[in-house]
Design an enzyme around this catalytic site. Structure first.
Site, PDB file in Angstrom:
ATOM      1  N   GLU A 128      68.373  55.694 117.630  1.00 41.01           N
ATOM      2  CA  GLU A 128      68.107  56.548 116.471  1.00 41.01           C
ATOM      3  C   GLU A 128      69.288  57.502 116.275  1.00 41.01           C
ATOM      4  O   GLU A 128      69.746  58.083 117.265  1.00 41.01           O
ATOM      5  CB  GLU A 128      66.825  57.378 116.653  1.00 41.01           C
ATOM      6  CG  GLU A 128      66.467  58.133 115.381  1.00 41.01           C
ATOM      7  CD  GLU A 128      65.144  58.916 115.486  1.00 41.01           C
ATOM      8  OE1 GLU A 128      64.559  58.977 116.578  1.00 41.01           O
ATOM      9  OE2 GLU A 128      64.739  59.463 114.455  1.00 41.01           O
ATOM     10  N   GLU A 271      61.613  58.207 121.359  1.00 46.13           N
ATOM     11  CA  GLU A 271      60.323  57.515 121.398  1.00 46.13           C
ATOM     12  C   GLU A 271      60.419  55.995 121.323  1.00 46.13           C
ATOM     13  O   GLU A 271      59.489  55.353 120.812  1.00 46.13           O
ATOM     14  CB  GLU A 271      59.469  58.018 120.228  1.00 46.13           C
ATOM     15  CG  GLU A 271      59.966  57.586 118.824  1.00 46.13           C
ATOM     16  CD  GLU A 271      60.831  58.608 118.104  1.00 46.13           C
ATOM     17  OE1 GLU A 271      61.444  59.454 118.769  1.00 46.13           O
ATOM     18  OE2 GLU A 271      60.894  58.546 116.853  1.00 46.13           O
ATOM     19  N   HIS A 304      55.009  64.782 122.660  1.00 49.26           N
ATOM     20  CA  HIS A 304      55.664  64.481 121.387  1.00 49.26           C
ATOM     21  C   HIS A 304      56.099  63.012 121.329  1.00 49.26           C
ATOM     22  O   HIS A 304      55.778  62.304 120.370  1.00 49.26           O
ATOM     23  CB  HIS A 304      56.869  65.414 121.215  1.00 49.26           C
ATOM     24  CG  HIS A 304      57.639  65.210 119.955  1.00 49.26           C
ATOM     25  ND1 HIS A 304      57.448  65.981 118.827  1.00 49.26           N
ATOM     26  CD2 HIS A 304      58.608  64.326 119.632  1.00 49.26           C
ATOM     27  CE1 HIS A 304      58.258  65.574 117.877  1.00 49.26           C
ATOM     28  NE2 HIS A 304      58.983  64.560 118.336  1.00 49.26           N
ATOM     29  N   GLU A 305      56.804  62.578 122.346  1.00 50.17           N
ATOM     30  CA  GLU A 305      57.313  61.198 122.314  1.00 50.17           C
ATOM     31  C   GLU A 305      56.161  60.205 122.379  1.00 50.17           C
ATOM     32  O   GLU A 305      56.167  59.179 121.711  1.00 50.17           O
ATOM     33  CB  GLU A 305      58.300  60.950 123.461  1.00 50.17           C
ATOM     34  CG  GLU A 305      59.468  61.916 123.522  1.00 50.17           C
ATOM     35  CD  GLU A 305      60.194  62.133 122.210  1.00 50.17           C
ATOM     36  OE1 GLU A 305      60.229  61.195 121.386  1.00 50.17           O
ATOM     37  OE2 GLU A 305      60.702  63.253 121.988  1.00 50.17           O
ATOM     38  N   HIS A 308      54.521  59.844 119.020  1.00 48.57           N
ATOM     39  CA  HIS A 308      55.301  59.040 118.074  1.00 48.57           C
ATOM     40  C   HIS A 308      54.849  57.574 118.071  1.00 48.57           C
ATOM     41  O   HIS A 308      55.111  56.855 117.103  1.00 48.57           O
ATOM     42  CB  HIS A 308      56.783  59.069 118.451  1.00 48.57           C
ATOM     43  CG  HIS A 308      57.581  60.133 117.766  1.00 48.57           C
ATOM     44  ND1 HIS A 308      57.487  60.396 116.422  1.00 48.57           N
ATOM     45  CD2 HIS A 308      58.537  60.983 118.237  1.00 48.57           C
ATOM     46  CE1 HIS A 308      58.340  61.369 116.109  1.00 48.57           C
ATOM     47  NE2 HIS A 308      58.983  61.746 117.192  1.00 48.57           N
TER      48      HIS A 308
HETATM   49  N1  PHE Z   1      63.334  61.078 117.567  1.00 50.27           N
HETATM   50  C1  PHE Z   1      63.565  61.957 118.676  1.00 50.27           C
HETATM   51  C2  PHE Z   1      62.361  62.870 118.738  1.00 50.27           C
HETATM   52  O1  PHE Z   1      62.203  63.755 117.964  1.00 50.27           O
HETATM   53  C3  PHE Z   1      64.767  62.798 118.578  1.00 50.27           C
HETATM   54  C4  PHE Z   1      66.049  62.074 118.637  1.00 50.27           C
HETATM   55  C5  PHE Z   1      66.773  61.854 117.489  1.00 50.27           C
HETATM   56  C6  PHE Z   1      66.538  61.650 119.831  1.00 50.27           C
HETATM   57  C7  PHE Z   1      67.963  61.209 117.521  1.00 50.27           C
HETATM   58  C8  PHE Z   1      67.742  61.014 119.879  1.00 50.27           C
HETATM   59  C9  PHE Z   1      68.461  60.794 118.716  1.00 50.27           C
HETATM   60  O2  PHE Z   1      61.491  62.715 119.475  1.00 50.27           O
HETATM   61 ZN    ZN Z   2      60.240  63.356 117.329  1.00 50.43          ZN
END
Ligand code: PHE
Ligand code: ZN
Length: 869
Positions: A128, A271, A304-305, A308
């Site tokens: 991501e 996540e 949180h993760e 997701h």
């Molecule tokens: N999506 C992740 C989160 O909020 C954050 C993230 C974004 C980690 C980009 C790595 C790179 O849980």
């Molecule tokens: Zn997130």
């Protein structure tokens, strides 16, 4: 003429994909200096398909080897540094066809930590938002959802453990000491959720039974020497799984769920489906090495993760402009989870205050600065710059407002409909709003503006009490300042929980929905002049403009039944006094005293109530900031508070000890928080008298919260014993990277102390320390960001020396890791708010960075927008 204008991406230019993918098979032979990736992709026409259209894949820093289509070598393609365009597709691309690509990447040269990289000899990925294109040529966009089957190969001795998303299928021995493992993820997913991990790792595991009676395997993978620090993360994971079943009826959908910790990571955690990858900071904890705040952060990031998995993975984002669809919602869910874990109503309030404090300290400035954007941005140059407190924390506030407007049950109905409609899809913020509106038959068309308009709304309060008729008239007027690209704003739909406080306690709480520019309400049967308690529990993320008398604020501070507003009243009094360069008067000291002595209040609440507003939040209340002046008035105010209540602080210090074996629960950590505030206040009042007590606490502590708090109190107040304790701390924890990060961060964030050398000199020495590593984000942040972003009074020096250090640091970090550099670049966002000479020096520093010809798009966007008029 300038030809290298930065490229912008626009939300309204979204087009569905021309092609889409069904099954993806990856075969990855891991080698740190030359990893070979073979992909086999089933390609189908997408929503924007037209016969004969080329298939355009993206790729970055890849060495292209070969391309086959339907088993035949294919020569009709164009290769650029960022793409692979394939022409002359079989039957014009109308039927399913198979693309096979071989390419090579170099994980051990990858310092950006996006794509495939090596950390401490192990392999990790981060995809991501757009990292998958650094692993293989692909349709690297979230609206292309495919099924993945992944075979990993590596030398068994170097990589005994091979992990990827989904379910484990098989493991095989290969010639020459190599082996392989195959994984299959049954759920279609976008490429940003792909992950692999390989190396020398060990795990703890548990089997649990979920609500449907299914057995699930949970694992936490770390370097073997860290195994003894994984219990808390595992407990947090189990609690999260149960909570999501109970509160939202959402069950874990895979046979196994893995968390892996890595010490080189740009963000908090990620996540990836079934294989969450975490910054070690948000996994590893034991009482001796982690503070209560660390324990709480781990609990919330693990949750949180995990959350997701439904809000992000099962239902994902159509495009990156919709990021808040998953992030705002998931932050809201983790905040609610943590609040429920506190175990009491007052615990919930404590959590709420902490969340709001963060929002106001970080997000309000963002919303008022050059990078201001709606929670659903309309434009970006580099998506990595949009993982912001606005998308996350304000996004969560917007989700919270749905719950406030619809009630908990109504909100749950909306969530149910959202999953019913969109499971397995890539959708938009509008889809979420529609589900909430339709499930509740509520018109939310005006509410939509929270997604499209940036800036923090201001609500002005005017009140008239009419004793003759027992009526109270309330008039609210809303406004919102211009933000970049948005001059005029339409009125927001603002839910305001409101109550009139009276001695008779006879007025109920109400929900006022402010939708017009100006709106009035009349309250009946108000038999005495009330004190207004509005925006209770911070029901809307706004700034109030309310000229409340100090007498009313003091009343609210002692009697408001809404704990958030009680805290808020105290903050507002302190703020007004500090900004007016006044010291706390006898009345205020008395109020503080009775609050501290109130046996019915939680220690955690008392600690929050006696903690002064942060300097950066105070900046936002000024039209021209003199950072040294604000620092001095705040410090003087604090010293007076410390001195006037010295007896109370000493008593609190004794009363809030937590003897016996260490416990990490909310009650115990609240006591430690108050006790350690008391210690810090005592050193503020008189470091000579109280330093020995702090040194003693430092020495005898059996947990990091107490040891670190004592050390911090000594360092911050320049007390005797600070140097010895710092030395001791380093040698005691030399082998624990996360604790050494604390050691660096504490010294870099030390505010100015009379008679001590400037922190900047210290920071420059720390940068030369053998344990300092610019390539490791946690370590870099513990020195550089800690100084530039968390130490305002040391950073903002009239001679501009702090800014010169910032320029040097941004330029040094950028070639290594653009994301980490771009975060640091944001430290000068608010330059226009400052008085001279600061403002001019900050602008010059920004121009110096902007003049660099080789900036990453990440830093280019941040400084470009900061300087734009
Ligand atoms: N999506 C992740 C989160 O909020 C954050 C993230 C974004 C980690 C980009 C790595 C790179 O849980
Ligand atoms: Zn997130």
């Amino acid at each position: 003429m300038k030809t290298d204008l930065p490229q912008s991406f626009r939300r309204l230019e979204y087009r569905p994909p021309v092609y889409t993918f069904d099954q993806v098979d990856l075969d990855i032979a891991l080698d740190p200096s030359r990893t070979i990736v073979k992909s086999r992709i089933e390609v189908l026409p997408g929503k924007s398909f037209e016969p004969g259209a080329p298939l355009v894949l993206v790729g970055q820093e890849l060495e292209f080897v070969s391309l086959r289509i339907n088993g035949q070598a294919h020569r009709h393609f164009e290769l650029t540094p960022e793409s692979l365009a394939i022409h002359s597709l079989p039957n014009e691309g109308k039927d399913k066809f198979i693309v096979e690509i071989i390419s090579i990447c170099v994980p051990n040269k990858n310092t950006s930590l996006m794509g495939l990289y090596v950390s401490n000899g192990n392999f990790f990925t981060q995809c991501e938002a757009e990292g998958f294109r650094k692993i293989t040529y692909f349709l690297d966009r979230p609206d292309v959802m495919a099924r993945y089957r992944v075979t990993l190969q590596a030398r068994e001795e170097e990589c005994p453990v091979l992990l990827s998303n989904g379910n484990f299928l098989k493991q095989e021995k290969l010639p020459n000491g190599w082996h392989s493992a195959t994984w299959e993820d049954p759920f279609p997913k976008p490429s940003y959720l792909f992950a692999l991990v390989a190396g020398k790792l060990a795990c703890i595991e548990e089997t649990i039974t979920t609500s449907s009676g299914a057995k699930k395997l949970l694992q936490i993978w770390v370097e073997p020497h860290d195994l003894n620090k994984t219990r808390h993360a595992m407990d947090s994971l189990i609690a999260s799984i149960h909570w999501d079943e109970k509160r939202f009826g959402l069950e874990l959908d895979l046979e196994r769920f893995m968390i892996v910790a890595v010490s080189d990571f740009n963000m908090g955690a990620m996540e990836n489906k079934g294989l969450n990858i975490f910054n070690t900071k948000f996994v590893l904890a034991q009482a001796e090495t982690a503070t209560d705040a660390d324990f709480a952060n781990i609990e919330s990031v693990v949750a949180h993760e995990y959350f997701h998995n439904w809000t992000g993975n099962r239902v994902t984002c159509q495009d990156w402009f919709q990021l808040s669809l998953k992030e705002g919602l998931t932050v809201f869910r983790d905040q609610e989870f943590s609040a429920d874990q506190m175990g009491s109503e007052s615990g919930r309030a404590v959590k709420r205050i902490e969340d709001v404090r963060l929002l106001r300290q970080l997000q309000f400035p963002e919303d008022a600065g050059p990078m201001a954007h709606p929670i659903r941005p309309d434009e970006y140059q580099e998506i990595n710059n949009f993982y912001t407190v606005t998308v996350y924390e304000k996004g969560s506030e917007v989700v919270r407002m749905y719950q406030t407007l619809l009630g908990r049950e109504g909100f749950r109905k909306g969530m149910d409909l959202y999953f019913q409609r969109h499971d397995g899809q890539a959708v938009t913020c509008d889809d979420f709003l529609a589900a909430m509106a339709d499930a509740n038959n509520k018109d939310l068309s005006q509410f939509q503006r929270w997604y499209s308009q940036a800036g923090t709304p201001r609500v002005k309060v005017e009140e008239v009490y009419d004793p003759a008729n027992g009526q109270y008239h309330l008039t609210l007027t809303q406004s919102c300042a211009s933000t970049p690209g948005q001059k005029d704003k339409e009125p927001f739909h603002i839910p305001l929980k409101t109550r009139l406080l009276t001695a008779k306690n006879d007025q109920p709480e109400q929900l006022l929905e402010l939708t017009q520019p100006t709106q009035s309400w009349t309250f009946q049967n108000v038999t005495e002049r009330p004190v207004l308690s509005i925006n209770r529990n911070f029901s809307a993320p706004i700034q109030l403009e309310f000229e409340q008398s100090e007498a009313d604020l003091l009343t609210q501070f002692s009697v408001d039944d809404d704990p958030f507003n009680r805290w808020e009243a105290g903050q507002r009094i302190a703020m007004q006094m500090i900004l007016g360069d006044r010291l706390p008067d006898a009345q205020l000291i008395n109020s503080y005293r009775s609050l501290l002595l109130d046996p019915n209040l939680d220690p955690a609440f008392k600690e929050l109530a006696l903690t002064l507003p942060a300097e950066t939040y105070l900046y936002e209340q000024c039209s021209s900031v003199d950072p040294q002046k604000i620092f001095m008035s705040r410090r003087a105010f604090r010293k007076e508070l410390a001195k006037q209540l010295q007896l109370e602080w000493a008593a609190l210090y004794q009363q809030n000890q937590t003897p016996g074996p260490f416990k990490s629960d909310a009650q115990s950590s609240g006591k430690r928080a108050l006790k350690n505030l008391a210690l810090s206040m005592l050193l503020e009042a008189d470091p000579k008298i109280w330093a020995p007590m702090a040194v003693n606490q430092y020495q005898v502590a059996d947990n990091m919260t107490d040891r670190y708090a004592a050390l911090a109190a000594l360092v911050i107040h320049g007390a005797k014993g600070a140097e010895e304790c710092l030395r001791d701390f380093f040698s005691r924890f030399a082998n624990d990277a996360l604790v050494i990060d604390k050691w660096f961060a504490l010294q870099s964030s030390r505010p100015p102390v009379d008679g001590k050398e400037s922190t900047l000199l210290e920071v420059k020495r720390l940068r030369e320390h053998p344990a300092f590593k610019l390539n490791n984000p946690n370590r870099a942040r513990s020195v550089i960001h800690a100084f530039c972003a968390n130490n305002p009074a040391s950073f903002h020096q009239p001679d501009g020396s702090g800014y010169a250090f910032w320029v040097e640091s941004v330029l040094a970090l950028d070639p290594i890791n653009p994301q980490v550099a771009a975060r640091l670049a944001r430290a000068l966002d608010r330059w226009r708010l400052f008085a001279q000479p600061y403002q001019g020096q900050m602008k010059a520093a920004l121009e110096q960075v902007a003049a660099c010809q080789t900036l990453s798009p990440d830093v280019r966007e941040v400084v470009g927008k900061a300087l734009a008029d």
